[in-house]
Design a protein around this motif. Structure first.
Motif, PDB file in Angstrom:
ATOM      1  N   VAL A   9       5.258   5.065   9.486  1.00  0.00           N
ATOM      2  CA  VAL A   9       3.998   5.577   8.957  1.00  0.00           C
ATOM      3  C   VAL A   9       3.203   4.420   8.356  1.00  0.00           C
ATOM      4  O   VAL A   9       3.743   3.622   7.596  1.00  0.00           O
ATOM      5  CB  VAL A   9       4.239   6.730   7.935  1.00  0.00           C
ATOM      6  N   ALA A  10       1.951   4.320   8.771  1.00  0.00           N
ATOM      7  CA  ALA A  10       1.020   3.300   8.253  1.00  0.00           C
ATOM      8  C   ALA A  10       1.617   1.890   8.275  1.00  0.00           C
ATOM      9  O   ALA A  10       1.450   1.115   7.331  1.00  0.00           O
ATOM     10  CB  ALA A  10       0.572   3.675   6.835  1.00  0.00           C
ATOM     11  N   GLY A  11       2.317   1.576   9.345  1.00  0.00           N
ATOM     12  CA  GLY A  11       2.879   0.234   9.484  1.00  0.00           C
ATOM     13  C   GLY A  11       4.209   0.025   8.770  1.00  0.00           C
ATOM     14  O   GLY A  11       4.775  -1.063   8.818  1.00  0.00           O
ATOM     15  N   TRP A  12       4.708   1.065   8.106  1.00  0.00           N
ATOM     16  CA  TRP A  12       6.006   1.001   7.424  1.00  0.00           C
ATOM     17  C   TRP A  12       7.075   1.680   8.267  1.00  0.00           C
ATOM     18  O   TRP A  12       6.822   2.706   8.901  1.00  0.00           O
ATOM     19  CB  TRP A  12       5.939   1.729   6.076  1.00  0.00           C
ATOM     20  N   ASP A  57       0.818  -1.217   0.000  1.00  0.00           N
ATOM     21  CA  ASP A  57       0.000   0.000   0.000  1.00  0.00           C
ATOM     22  C   ASP A  57       0.854   1.270   0.000  1.00  0.00           C
ATOM     23  O   ASP A  57       0.420   2.319   0.459  1.00  0.00           O
ATOM     24  CB  ASP A  57      -0.966  -0.009   1.199  1.00  0.00           C
ATOM     25  N   LEU A  58       2.078   1.137  -0.508  1.00  0.00           N
ATOM     26  CA  LEU A  58       2.996   2.277  -0.566  1.00  0.00           C
ATOM     27  C   LEU A  58       3.457   2.466  -2.005  1.00  0.00           C
ATOM     28  O   LEU A  58       3.875   1.500  -2.653  1.00  0.00           O
ATOM     29  CB  LEU A  58       4.192   2.002   0.365  1.00  0.00           C
ATOM     30  N   LYS A 107       8.654  -3.521   5.975  1.00  0.00           N
ATOM     31  CA  LYS A 107       7.349  -3.964   6.480  1.00  0.00           C
ATOM     32  C   LYS A 107       7.290  -5.485   6.411  1.00  0.00           C
ATOM     33  O   LYS A 107       7.839  -6.065   5.472  1.00  0.00           O
ATOM     34  CB  LYS A 107       6.225  -3.371   5.627  1.00  0.00           C
ATOM     35  N   ASP A 108       6.615  -6.095   7.366  1.00  0.00           N
ATOM     36  CA  ASP A 108       6.436  -7.561   7.384  1.00  0.00           C
ATOM     37  C   ASP A 108       7.766  -8.302   7.228  1.00  0.00           C
ATOM     38  O   ASP A 108       7.847  -9.312   6.519  1.00  0.00           O
ATOM     39  CB  ASP A 108       5.469  -8.003   6.268  1.00  0.00           C
ATOM     40  N   GLY A 109       8.819  -7.767   7.830  1.00  0.00           N
ATOM     41  CA  GLY A 109      10.114  -8.432   7.777  1.00  0.00           C
ATOM     42  C   GLY A 109      10.836  -8.332   6.448  1.00  0.00           C
ATOM     43  O   GLY A 109      11.883  -8.954   6.251  1.00  0.00           O
ATOM     44  N   VAL A 128       0.556   5.412   1.536  1.00  0.00           N
ATOM     45  CA  VAL A 128       1.795   6.187   1.656  1.00  0.00           C
ATOM     46  C   VAL A 128       2.322   6.497   0.257  1.00  0.00           C
ATOM     47  O   VAL A 128       2.295   5.631  -0.623  1.00  0.00           O
ATOM     48  CB  VAL A 128       2.869   5.388   2.440  1.00  0.00           C
ATOM     49  N   VAL A 129       2.795   7.743   0.073  1.00  0.00           N
ATOM     50  CA  VAL A 129       3.384   8.149  -1.208  1.00  0.00           C
ATOM     51  C   VAL A 129       4.789   8.677  -0.939  1.00  0.00           C
ATOM     52  O   VAL A 129       4.951   9.752  -0.345  1.00  0.00           O
ATOM     53  CB  VAL A 129       2.539   9.250  -1.891  1.00  0.00           C
TER      54      VAL A 129
END
Ligand code: NI
Ligand code: MN
Length: 210
Positions: free
Chosen positions: A92-95, A15-16, A118-120, A39-40
């Motif tokens: 930001v936003a999980g990142w 989602d980035l 993110k997510d490893g 995210v941008v």
């Protein structure tokens, strides 16, 4: 995690989105209105990078992540923005996002690259840059995927990207910033053939699971 190549230096990673240059880009497979993200990230304010970034951030109510001076411009346009600078980290936003230097030019602030986590998974998007020796610091980050420019003229060419790979030691390389314009015409197989680590060549619009 899915990585979709939007052409040039543009990628949608989960989602980035990074450097969405779609309008005025013949190779771009999607329209700005089709990009869904939270995210941008913008590496620098050259048109082939900042491109549709602000519009996409606006329609998605996404957060712009960029060097301080670009973030200030985003905020003037009433966008949510996280300004940062070289060596800095934000969440930001999980990142988890770290800003890395880039040897290049820009009008607003300094050009940059990002380590996106993110997510490893850790992804290094180099932005527009020349080869620089402190890319070797990235080896300690255990980069899973390095997105490296190879088109030459404005950035590293294949020869220098191969040296960058030996400094960064990523698990996988995806080339970018080539064949969008005649000035940066390159056969990405030249990188693939000589690289000491796997190289995945993505066509614009193509997606890969990592
Ligand atoms: Ni540039
Ligand atoms: Mn560029």
């Amino acid at each position: 995690m899915k990585i979709k190549y939007l052409s040039h230096s543009g990628f949608l990673i989960d989602d980035l989105v990074v450097d969405p240059f779609l309008t005025g880009n013949e190779n771009a497979p999607v329209k700005p209105g089709d990009v869904a993200c939270r995210v941008v990230c913008i590496t620098h304010d050259h048109k082939d990078h900042i491109g549709d970034a602000f519009n996409i951030a606006k329609t998605n109510k996404a957060t712009v992540v960029a060097v301080h001076e670009i973030a200030v411009e985003a905020e003037k346009k009433k966008l949510a923005a996280e300004g940062m600078n070289m060596g800095g980290n934000i969440e930001v936003a999980g990142w988890k996002i770290k800003m890395i230097q880039a040897v290049h030019s820009s009008s607003l602030g300094s050009p940059a690259g990002f380590v996106l986590e993110k997510d490893g998974k850790k992804i290094y998007h180099a932005g527009d840059t020349a080869l620089f020796t402190s890319m070797s610091f990235l080896e300690a980050d255990d980069i899973d995927i390095a997105l490296l420019p190879i088109g030459g003229r404005y950035t590293m060419d294949v020869e220098d990207a191969l040296i960058a790979i030996t400094l960064i030691k990523p698990k996988l390389v995806i080339p970018m910033h080539y064949n969008t314009f005649p000035e940066i015409k390159v056969d990405p197989n030249e990188l693939k053939d000589d690289s000491p680590v796997p190289v995945k060549i993505l066509k614009p619009g193509q997606e890969t699971e990592v």
